[in-house]
Write a protein that holds these residues in place. Structure first.
Motif, mmCIF file in Angstrom:
data_model
loop_
_atom_site.group_PDB
_atom_site.id
_atom_site.type_symbol
_atom_site.label_atom_id
_atom_site.label_comp_id
_atom_site.label_asym_id
_atom_site.label_seq_id
_atom_site.Cartn_x
_atom_site.Cartn_y
_atom_site.Cartn_z
ATOM 1 N N ARG A 178 0.848 -1.197 0.000
ATOM 2 C CA ARG A 178 0.000 0.000 0.000
ATOM 3 C C ARG A 178 0.883 1.246 0.000
ATOM 4 O O ARG A 178 1.723 1.430 0.892
ATOM 5 C CB ARG A 178 -0.911 -0.006 1.232
ATOM 6 N N PHE A 179 0.693 2.085 -1.012
ATOM 7 C CA PHE A 179 1.441 3.334 -1.144
ATOM 8 C C PHE A 179 0.473 4.511 -1.075
ATOM 9 O O PHE A 179 -0.707 4.368 -1.413
ATOM 10 C CB PHE A 179 2.158 3.385 -2.496
ATOM 11 N N ASP A 180 0.972 5.679 -0.666
ATOM 12 C CA ASP A 180 0.128 6.863 -0.778
ATOM 13 C C ASP A 180 0.157 7.362 -2.217
ATOM 14 O O ASP A 180 0.858 6.811 -3.071
ATOM 15 C CB ASP A 180 0.512 7.948 0.234
ATOM 16 N N ARG A 181 -0.596 8.403 -2.504
ATOM 17 C CA ARG A 181 -0.729 8.893 -3.876
ATOM 18 C C ARG A 181 0.592 9.384 -4.468
ATOM 19 O O ARG A 181 0.726 9.516 -5.683
ATOM 20 C CB ARG A 181 -1.784 10.004 -3.952
ATOM 21 N N ASN A 182 1.571 9.647 -3.608
ATOM 22 C CA ASN A 182 2.878 10.128 -4.075
ATOM 23 C C ASN A 182 3.915 9.013 -4.179
ATOM 24 O O ASN A 182 5.078 9.278 -4.492
ATOM 25 C CB ASN A 182 3.392 11.225 -3.142
ATOM 26 N N GLY A 183 3.502 7.773 -3.900
ATOM 27 C CA GLY A 183 4.414 6.643 -4.030
ATOM 28 C C GLY A 183 5.188 6.290 -2.784
ATOM 29 O O GLY A 183 6.161 5.530 -2.844
ATOM 30 N N LYS A 184 4.757 6.782 -1.613
ATOM 31 C CA LYS A 184 5.410 6.435 -0.348
ATOM 32 C C LYS A 184 4.780 5.174 0.219
ATOM 33 O O LYS A 184 3.564 5.081 0.344
ATOM 34 C CB LYS A 184 5.263 7.584 0.645
ATOM 35 N N LEU A 185 5.605 4.200 0.588
ATOM 36 C CA LEU A 185 5.101 2.941 1.138
ATOM 37 C C LEU A 185 4.489 3.168 2.513
ATOM 38 O O LEU A 185 5.107 3.779 3.394
ATOM 39 C CB LEU A 185 6.228 1.913 1.240
ATOM 40 N N LEU A 186 3.262 2.657 2.694
ATOM 41 C CA LEU A 186 2.549 2.787 3.958
ATOM 42 C C LEU A 186 2.435 1.467 4.707
ATOM 43 O O LEU A 186 2.484 1.447 5.944
ATOM 44 C CB LEU A 186 1.139 3.345 3.706
ATOM 45 N N HIS A 187 2.271 0.372 3.976
ATOM 46 C CA HIS A 187 1.965 -0.900 4.641
ATOM 47 C C HIS A 187 2.190 -2.029 3.644
ATOM 48 O O HIS A 187 2.144 -1.815 2.426
ATOM 49 C CB HIS A 187 0.508 -0.891 5.118
ATOM 50 N N ILE A 188 2.445 -3.227 4.162
ATOM 51 C CA ILE A 188 2.586 -4.401 3.305
ATOM 52 C C ILE A 188 2.030 -5.614 4.046
ATOM 53 O O ILE A 188 2.187 -5.730 5.265
ATOM 54 C CB ILE A 188 4.070 -4.601 2.896
ATOM 55 N N PHE A 189 1.330 -6.495 3.338
ATOM 56 C CA PHE A 189 0.762 -7.685 3.974
ATOM 57 C C PHE A 189 0.633 -8.807 2.953
ATOM 58 O O PHE A 189 0.885 -8.625 1.771
ATOM 59 C CB PHE A 189 -0.598 -7.367 4.619
ATOM 60 N N GLY A 190 0.206 -9.960 3.435
ATOM 61 C CA GLY A 190 0.039 -11.118 2.558
ATOM 62 C C GLY A 190 1.340 -11.881 2.434
ATOM 63 O O GLY A 190 1.934 -12.311 3.420
ATOM 64 N N GLY A 191 1.795 -12.060 1.210
ATOM 65 C CA GLY A 191 3.017 -12.810 0.963
ATOM 66 C C GLY A 191 2.751 -14.293 0.765
ATOM 67 O O GLY A 191 1.713 -14.816 1.152
ATOM 68 N N ARG A 192 3.708 -14.950 0.142
ATOM 69 C CA ARG A 192 3.561 -16.385 -0.116
ATOM 70 C C ARG A 192 3.652 -17.170 1.185
ATOM 71 O O ARG A 192 4.428 -16.837 2.074
ATOM 72 C CB ARG A 192 4.650 -16.850 -1.085
ATOM 73 N N GLY A 193 2.849 -18.218 1.290
ATOM 74 C CA GLY A 193 2.896 -19.058 2.479
ATOM 75 C C GLY A 193 1.647 -19.875 2.641
ATOM 76 O O GLY A 193 0.683 -19.740 1.884
ATOM 77 N N GLU A 194 1.649 -20.762 3.630
ATOM 78 C CA GLU A 194 0.487 -21.587 3.924
ATOM 79 C C GLU A 194 -0.495 -20.803 4.787
ATOM 80 O O GLU A 194 -0.127 -19.881 5.499
ATOM 81 C CB GLU A 194 0.912 -22.864 4.636
ATOM 82 N N GLY A 195 -1.758 -21.199 4.733
ATOM 83 C CA GLY A 195 -2.778 -20.513 5.521
ATOM 84 C C GLY A 195 -3.510 -19.481 4.694
ATOM 85 O O GLY A 195 -2.950 -18.895 3.760
ATOM 86 N N ASP A 196 -4.760 -19.237 5.042
ATOM 87 C CA ASP A 196 -5.623 -18.368 4.234
ATOM 88 C C ASP A 196 -5.144 -16.927 4.161
ATOM 89 O O ASP A 196 -5.439 -16.230 3.186
ATOM 90 C CB ASP A 196 -7.050 -18.407 4.791
ATOM 91 N N ALA A 197 -4.418 -16.450 5.156
ATOM 92 C CA ALA A 197 -3.974 -15.058 5.150
ATOM 93 C C ALA A 197 -2.839 -14.827 4.159
ATOM 94 O O ALA A 197 -2.511 -13.680 3.843
ATOM 95 C CB ALA A 197 -3.545 -14.629 6.546
ATOM 96 N N HIS A 198 -2.259 -15.918 3.648
ATOM 97 C CA HIS A 198 -1.198 -15.806 2.650
ATOM 98 C C HIS A 198 -1.781 -16.015 1.258
ATOM 99 O O HIS A 198 -2.927 -16.441 1.097
ATOM 100 C CB HIS A 198 -0.097 -16.820 2.948
ATOM 101 N N LEU A 199 -0.959 -15.744 0.247
ATOM 102 C CA LEU A 199 -1.459 -15.742 -1.128
ATOM 103 C C LEU A 199 -0.549 -16.548 -2.042
ATOM 104 O O LEU A 199 0.650 -16.689 -1.778
ATOM 105 C CB LEU A 199 -1.559 -14.298 -1.634
ATOM 106 N N ASP A 200 -1.133 -17.053 -3.110
ATOM 107 C CA ASP A 200 -0.380 -17.764 -4.132
ATOM 108 C C ASP A 200 -0.971 -17.376 -5.486
ATOM 109 O O ASP A 200 -2.102 -17.736 -5.788
ATOM 110 C CB ASP A 200 -0.484 -19.280 -3.911
ATOM 111 N N ASN A 201 -0.200 -16.633 -6.266
ATOM 112 C CA ASN A 201 -0.682 -16.063 -7.522
ATOM 113 C C ASN A 201 -1.773 -15.025 -7.267
ATOM 114 O O ASN A 201 -2.910 -15.148 -7.711
ATOM 115 C CB ASN A 201 -1.172 -17.148 -8.466
ATOM 116 N N ALA A 202 -1.381 -14.006 -6.499
ATOM 117 C CA ALA A 202 -2.280 -12.879 -6.178
ATOM 118 C C ALA A 202 -2.414 -11.992 -7.399
ATOM 119 O O ALA A 202 -1.937 -10.863 -7.445
ATOM 120 C CB ALA A 202 -1.735 -12.093 -4.991
ATOM 121 N N HIS A 203 -3.096 -12.516 -8.383
ATOM 122 C CA HIS A 203 -3.090 -11.956 -9.733
ATOM 123 C C HIS A 203 -3.872 -10.655 -9.852
ATOM 124 O O HIS A 203 -3.557 -9.808 -10.687
ATOM 125 C CB HIS A 203 -3.662 -13.009 -10.689
#
Length: 341
Positions: A178-203
């Motif tokens: 998640r970036f603000d409108r100027n391209g500054k990083l605000l937050h990051i989540f998800g990522g590859r891994g087991e369990g529903d909170a993780h993602l695989d091919n987050a297309h």
């Protein structure tokens, strides 16, 4: 006697009118889909000269406020092709996006702009509708999740009302940044891994406002589902779509549309279709796919039933609820149009 003849003639004329009207109203050619979401197919919708305006993979499409249909392709002779709804080519631009993949339309201060993800260049670009680059977003190095830019392979974006930009790294490390409108990083989540909170091919990713408060819908393609997250990245729901390797979610009105790249699993080539879900995220129609069926409240596995598409990659829904389907690795064809019946 004359009066009887007159009444009989009038009745025949009226009957002929209704028969003619029904004949003209009847759709020409096959009708695809299920329930009340049914469509006729036009494979020759685009009227562009393919020798002058070639396409490679037709990745994604959007409609702007003028009603124009904007197509993104990774063909660097013309990355962007802009059509009217009748398929006439109006404009083309772009030679600098070899990995052009995701296309999002958003608005800022009353002006529309595009967000383009490039899987080869590992960047995201904010542009005007005629191609001027306004902002470039690089990989989120400061997050500590990436050692090099090549690990960041962004496939899709969505934009919140406050201008925050969410980027799905669907071909890379599977994080949502998640970036603000100027391209500054605000937050990051998800990522590859087991369990529903993780993602695989987050297309794909989009913001869903159908039930009031906005949430994020994110594709988990190899796991045949969409996942709903809060705007700050908390998992809320898994929408299972067994057999459907879905691309990005597209919302229009109360319905959710998605291209299914392959079915019933990613290993089967040339097996795509288009799926449509209602406001309650129940599948109501599959265009080119098997009829959606539920048993004890659970959706049964779906797969391609009719050879309409090869590898559909995106669905654009216009203001008349007609569909335009862009395809990947499908013989370099222009998008097809599906007219609502």
């Amino acid at each position: 006697m004359e009066r009887r003849k007159f009444i009989r003639a009038a009745a025949l004329t009226t009957a002929g009118f209704y028969i003619s009207r029904d004949l003209f109203a009847r759709p020409k050619g096959p009708v695809y889909g299920h329930n009340k979401m049914r469509f006729t197919l036009d494979e020759k919708w685009a009227k562009a000269d393919v020798s002058r305006f070639p396409v490679k993979d037709c990745h994604e499409m959007v409609q702007d406020a003028k009603g124009r249909i904007i197509l993104l392709t990774n063909e660097t002779k013309n990355n962007v092709l802009i059509f009217n709804k009748s398929g006439k080519l109006l404009q083309s631009w772009g030679t600098q996006f070899p990995g052009a993949h995701g296309l999002t339309l958003a608005k800022e201060n009353g002006e529309e702009f595009l967000l383009i993800t490039d899987t080869d260049l590992h960047q995201v670009y904010k542009t005007t509708l005629d191609g001027k680059v306004l902002l470039t977003i690089d990989y989120p190095k400061e997050s500590g999740k990436y050692d090099k830019k090549e690990a960041f392979v962004p496939t899709e974006t969505t934009v919140a009302e406050n201008g925050d930009i969410y980027i799905a790294d669907g071909y890379g490390a599977q994080y949502i940044s998640r970036f603000d409108r100027n391209g500054k990083l605000l937050h990051i989540f998800g990522g590859r891994g087991e369990g529903d909170a993780h993602l695989d091919n987050a297309h794909g990713i989009c913001i869903d406002r159908r039930n009031g408060a906005p949430t994020l819908l994110i594709t988990d393609r190899t796991r045949n589902c969409f996942k709903r997250f809060s705007m700050d990245g908390q998992l809320l729901e898994v929408i299972s779509l067994p057999g459907a390797c879905v691309c990005r979610p597209v919302i229009k009105g109360d319905h959710l549309y998605a291209a299914v790249l392959r079915s019933p699993e990613m290993g089967k080539e040339a097996s795509g279709f288009v799926t449509i879900l209602d406001k309650n995220n129940k599948v109501v129609s599959n265009i080119g796919g098997t009829e959606p069926k539920y048993a004890d409240g659970k959706l049964q596995p779906m797969e391609q039933a009719e050879k309409i598409f090869v590898h559909p990659h995106d669905v654009c829904v216009d203001n008349d609820e007609n569909l335009y389907v862009a395809q990947w690795a499908s013989g370099k064809v222009y998008p097809y149009k599906l007219s609502r019946v």
